[in-house]
Write a protein that holds these residues in place. Structure first.
Motif, PDB file in Angstrom:
ATOM      1  N   THR A  21      29.046  42.677  37.721  1.00  0.00           N
ATOM      2  CA  THR A  21      29.637  41.524  38.336  1.00  0.00           C
ATOM      3  C   THR A  21      29.025  40.918  39.228  1.00  0.00           C
ATOM      4  O   THR A  21      28.266  41.343  40.189  1.00  0.00           O
ATOM      5  CB  THR A  21      31.083  42.031  38.534  1.00  0.00           C
ATOM      6  OG1 THR A  21      30.832  42.649  39.817  1.00  0.00           O
ATOM      7  CG2 THR A  21      31.854  42.579  37.693  1.00  0.00           C
ATOM      8  N   GLY A  22      29.019  39.387  39.216  1.00  0.00           N
ATOM      9  CA  GLY A  22      28.456  38.620  40.330  1.00  0.00           C
ATOM     10  C   GLY A  22      29.297  37.794  41.081  1.00  0.00           C
ATOM     11  O   GLY A  22      30.580  37.876  40.740  1.00  0.00           O
ATOM     12  N   ALA A  23      28.826  36.915  41.665  1.00  0.00           N
ATOM     13  CA  ALA A  23      29.743  35.802  42.521  1.00  0.00           C
ATOM     14  C   ALA A  23      29.989  34.560  42.033  1.00  0.00           C
ATOM     15  O   ALA A  23      29.603  33.562  42.385  1.00  0.00           O
ATOM     16  CB  ALA A  23      29.110  35.662  44.026  1.00  0.00           C
ATOM     17  N   ALA A  24      30.264  34.568  40.644  1.00  0.00           N
ATOM     18  CA  ALA A  24      30.611  33.393  39.824  1.00  0.00           C
ATOM     19  C   ALA A  24      31.665  32.861  40.374  1.00  0.00           C
ATOM     20  O   ALA A  24      32.741  33.177  40.564  1.00  0.00           O
ATOM     21  CB  ALA A  24      30.631  33.661  38.381  1.00  0.00           C
ATOM     22  N   GLN A  25      31.714  31.653  39.845  1.00  0.00           N
ATOM     23  CA  GLN A  25      33.025  30.821  40.151  1.00  0.00           C
ATOM     24  C   GLN A  25      34.111  31.142  39.412  1.00  0.00           C
ATOM     25  O   GLN A  25      33.997  31.440  38.272  1.00  0.00           O
ATOM     26  CB  GLN A  25      32.886  29.130  39.957  1.00  0.00           C
ATOM     27  CG  GLN A  25      33.898  28.211  40.037  1.00  0.00           C
ATOM     28  CD  GLN A  25      34.373  28.172  41.655  1.00  0.00           C
ATOM     29  OE1 GLN A  25      33.504  28.144  42.432  1.00  0.00           O
ATOM     30  NE2 GLN A  25      35.635  27.938  41.996  1.00  0.00           N
ATOM     31  N   SER A 111      54.059  38.205  42.452  1.00  0.00           N
ATOM     32  CA  SER A 111      52.702  38.557  43.049  1.00  0.00           C
ATOM     33  C   SER A 111      52.739  40.010  43.186  1.00  0.00           C
ATOM     34  O   SER A 111      53.675  40.771  42.793  1.00  0.00           O
ATOM     35  CB  SER A 111      52.698  37.505  44.153  1.00  0.00           C
ATOM     36  OG  SER A 111      53.942  38.026  44.981  1.00  0.00           O
ATOM     37  N   GLY A 112      51.991  40.323  44.066  1.00  0.00           N
ATOM     38  CA  GLY A 112      51.719  41.898  44.302  1.00  0.00           C
ATOM     39  C   GLY A 112      51.436  42.672  43.137  1.00  0.00           C
ATOM     40  O   GLY A 112      51.850  43.759  43.250  1.00  0.00           O
ATOM     41  N   PHE A 113      50.314  42.216  42.634  1.00  0.00           N
ATOM     42  CA  PHE A 113      50.072  43.033  41.073  1.00  0.00           C
ATOM     43  C   PHE A 113      49.146  44.144  41.359  1.00  0.00           C
ATOM     44  O   PHE A 113      48.585  44.206  42.779  1.00  0.00           O
ATOM     45  CB  PHE A 113      49.234  41.986  40.168  1.00  0.00           C
ATOM     46  CG  PHE A 113      50.142  40.703  39.824  1.00  0.00           C
ATOM     47  CD1 PHE A 113      51.330  40.728  39.436  1.00  0.00           C
ATOM     48  CD2 PHE A 113      49.380  39.452  39.701  1.00  0.00           C
ATOM     49  CE1 PHE A 113      51.863  39.654  39.089  1.00  0.00           C
ATOM     50  CE2 PHE A 113      49.947  38.273  39.999  1.00  0.00           C
ATOM     51  CZ  PHE A 113      51.250  38.317  39.332  1.00  0.00           C
ATOM     52  N   SER A 114      49.152  45.130  40.875  1.00  0.00           N
ATOM     53  CA  SER A 114      48.422  46.206  40.805  1.00  0.00           C
ATOM     54  C   SER A 114      46.931  45.906  40.882  1.00  0.00           C
ATOM     55  O   SER A 114      46.705  44.864  40.274  1.00  0.00           O
ATOM     56  CB  SER A 114      48.663  47.280  39.774  1.00  0.00           C
ATOM     57  OG  SER A 114      50.205  47.718  39.741  1.00  0.00           O
ATOM     58  N   ALA A 115      46.089  46.881  41.626  1.00  0.00           N
ATOM     59  CA  ALA A 115      44.728  46.453  41.335  1.00  0.00           C
ATOM     60  C   ALA A 115      44.217  46.437  40.112  1.00  0.00           C
ATOM     61  O   ALA A 115      44.562  47.341  39.232  1.00  0.00           O
ATOM     62  CB  ALA A 115      43.952  47.812  42.305  1.00  0.00           C
ATOM     63  N   GLY A 116      43.252  45.699  39.627  1.00  0.00           N
ATOM     64  CA  GLY A 116      42.724  45.515  38.299  1.00  0.00           C
ATOM     65  C   GLY A 116      43.329  44.494  37.462  1.00  0.00           C
ATOM     66  O   GLY A 116      42.843  44.242  36.373  1.00  0.00           O
ATOM     67  N   VAL A 117      44.656  44.151  37.975  1.00  0.00           N
ATOM     68  CA  VAL A 117      45.095  42.998  37.174  1.00  0.00           C
ATOM     69  C   VAL A 117      44.470  41.670  37.227  1.00  0.00           C
ATOM     70  O   VAL A 117      44.325  41.211  38.297  1.00  0.00           O
ATOM     71  CB  VAL A 117      46.670  42.880  37.522  1.00  0.00           C
ATOM     72  CG1 VAL A 117      47.398  41.759  36.606  1.00  0.00           C
ATOM     73  CG2 VAL A 117      47.521  44.082  37.017  1.00  0.00           C
ATOM     74  N   VAL A 118      43.943  40.969  36.315  1.00  0.00           N
ATOM     75  CA  VAL A 118      43.338  39.833  36.044  1.00  0.00           C
ATOM     76  C   VAL A 118      44.220  38.741  35.466  1.00  0.00           C
ATOM     77  O   VAL A 118      43.678  37.536  35.615  1.00  0.00           O
ATOM     78  CB  VAL A 118      41.988  39.799  35.574  1.00  0.00           C
ATOM     79  CG1 VAL A 118      41.087  40.905  36.304  1.00  0.00           C
ATOM     80  CG2 VAL A 118      41.986  40.036  34.262  1.00  0.00           C
ATOM     81  N   ALA A 119      45.035  39.241  34.544  1.00  0.00           N
ATOM     82  CA  ALA A 119      46.058  38.177  33.698  1.00  0.00           C
ATOM     83  C   ALA A 119      47.259  38.475  33.942  1.00  0.00           C
ATOM     84  O   ALA A 119      47.623  39.619  33.937  1.00  0.00           O
ATOM     85  CB  ALA A 119      45.096  38.463  32.501  1.00  0.00           C
ATOM     86  N   ASP A 144      44.699  31.686  41.435  1.00  0.00           N
ATOM     87  CA  ASP A 144      43.675  32.568  41.430  1.00  0.00           C
ATOM     88  C   ASP A 144      42.866  32.140  42.860  1.00  0.00           C
ATOM     89  O   ASP A 144      43.149  31.164  43.448  1.00  0.00           O
ATOM     90  CB  ASP A 144      42.737  32.887  40.246  1.00  0.00           C
ATOM     91  CG  ASP A 144      41.889  31.847  39.931  1.00  0.00           C
ATOM     92  OD1 ASP A 144      41.980  30.612  40.546  1.00  0.00           O
ATOM     93  OD2 ASP A 144      40.827  31.934  39.078  1.00  0.00           O
ATOM     94  N   ALA A 145      41.716  32.691  42.870  1.00  0.00           N
ATOM     95  CA  ALA A 145      40.598  32.549  44.123  1.00  0.00           C
ATOM     96  C   ALA A 145      40.127  31.021  43.897  1.00  0.00           C
ATOM     97  O   ALA A 145      39.636  30.589  45.080  1.00  0.00           O
ATOM     98  CB  ALA A 145      39.701  33.386  44.201  1.00  0.00           C
ATOM     99  N   THR A 169      38.853  34.927  35.953  1.00  0.00           N
ATOM    100  CA  THR A 169      37.512  35.702  35.963  1.00  0.00           C
ATOM    101  C   THR A 169      37.664  36.704  37.395  1.00  0.00           C
ATOM    102  O   THR A 169      37.282  37.658  37.382  1.00  0.00           O
ATOM    103  CB  THR A 169      36.452  34.942  36.000  1.00  0.00           C
ATOM    104  OG1 THR A 169      36.478  33.996  37.054  1.00  0.00           O
ATOM    105  CG2 THR A 169      36.312  34.257  34.752  1.00  0.00           C
ATOM    106  N   THR A 170      38.591  36.106  38.109  1.00  0.00           N
ATOM    107  CA  THR A 170      38.498  36.924  39.560  1.00  0.00           C
ATOM    108  C   THR A 170      39.964  37.705  39.656  1.00  0.00           C
ATOM    109  O   THR A 170      40.193  38.427  40.474  1.00  0.00           O
ATOM    110  CB  THR A 170      38.295  35.991  40.792  1.00  0.00           C
ATOM    111  OG1 THR A 170      39.234  35.005  40.573  1.00  0.00           O
ATOM    112  CG2 THR A 170      36.893  35.452  40.531  1.00  0.00           C
TER     113      THR A 170
END
Length: 224
Positions: A21-25, A111-119, A144-145, A169-170
């Motif tokens: 993973t990179g620091a993509a937008q 909100s307050g989603f578990s770690a790893g949730v992206v969608a 998102d970010a 993506t984040t």
């Protein structure tokens, strides 16, 4: 040799988990069908709101689970002068309930989603005072970010069973559901709330296979 393998295995496992993973937008992709949403994500969990009362209020906030994932739901007080309690109120039937607000005009935040949730996604619609699907406009906003993205659901754009999903993506950090009051009172509603992880990158699979190979090799060396 065994000592070298012991030092390599934790590093390999860490690389497999981290991927490349990179620091993509950050970007958000919107899906309007459950099948396309599921094809774009990894592990999923769904909250069907089983057990939710459809005859009484449910205090806010609520702590719920969607499969292996957890989240927090909160009522948004958009009508401070309204008579009544700003809480949740279930709709639908006892066998198939959905989540709505107690006061028309209020909204819902997740909100307050578990770690790893992206969608996140679900069936978003308007309901009536009787707790039934009704024609009405609902606004769904995901954050998102990179910021927020908004989708307006109108009576002509969806039916009671339509789906809307957001994949970031984040990682989606929160989303809100609010109603648009036009004439008759409208209650924002959601059913079958889905949370999901990202699809593992091909490089991650390669790292995992490499790690498994080293683990198997080390085991054979120990047996020898």
């Amino acid at each position: 040799m065994a000592s070298i393998l012991k030092r390599l295995l934790p590093l390999t496992a860490a690389l497999a988990l981290a991927g490349v993973t990179g620091a993509a937008q950050a970007t958000v992709t919107v899906y309007t069908s459950l099948s396309s949403f599921l094809a774009a994500v990894g592990t999923t969990g769904t909250d069907t709101f089983a057990g939710l009362s459809i005859t009484g209020t449910t205090a806010t906030p609520i702590n719920r689970t969607a499969g292996a994932f957890s989240y927090v739901g909160t009522v948004i007080n958009n009508t401070p002068t309204a008579t009544g309690t700003h809480t949740f109120f279930g709709g639908g039937t006892t066998a198939d309930p959905f989540l709505a607000t107690n006061i028309a005009g209020d909204g819902m935040s997740f909100s307050g989603f578990s770690a790893g949730v992206v969608a996140a996604g679900g069936n978003f619609f308007a309901s009536s005072a009787a707790g039934l699907y009704t024609a009405g406009s609902v606004t769904v906003t995901a954050t998102d970010a990179s910021g927020t993205i908004t989708q307006v659901i109108t009576p002509t754009s969806i039916t009671a069973g339509s789906f809307l999903g957001f994949v970031s993506t984040t990682g989606v950090t929160s989303f809100t559901v609010t109603s648009v009051i036009a004439g008759a009172s409208i209650w924002p509603s959601v059913d079958n709330l889905v949370l999901a992880t990202a699809v593992p990158e091909p490089s991650t699979y390669a790292m995992l296979l490499a790690g498994l190979g080293l683990t198997g090799f080390a085991a054979r060396r120990r047996r020898a």
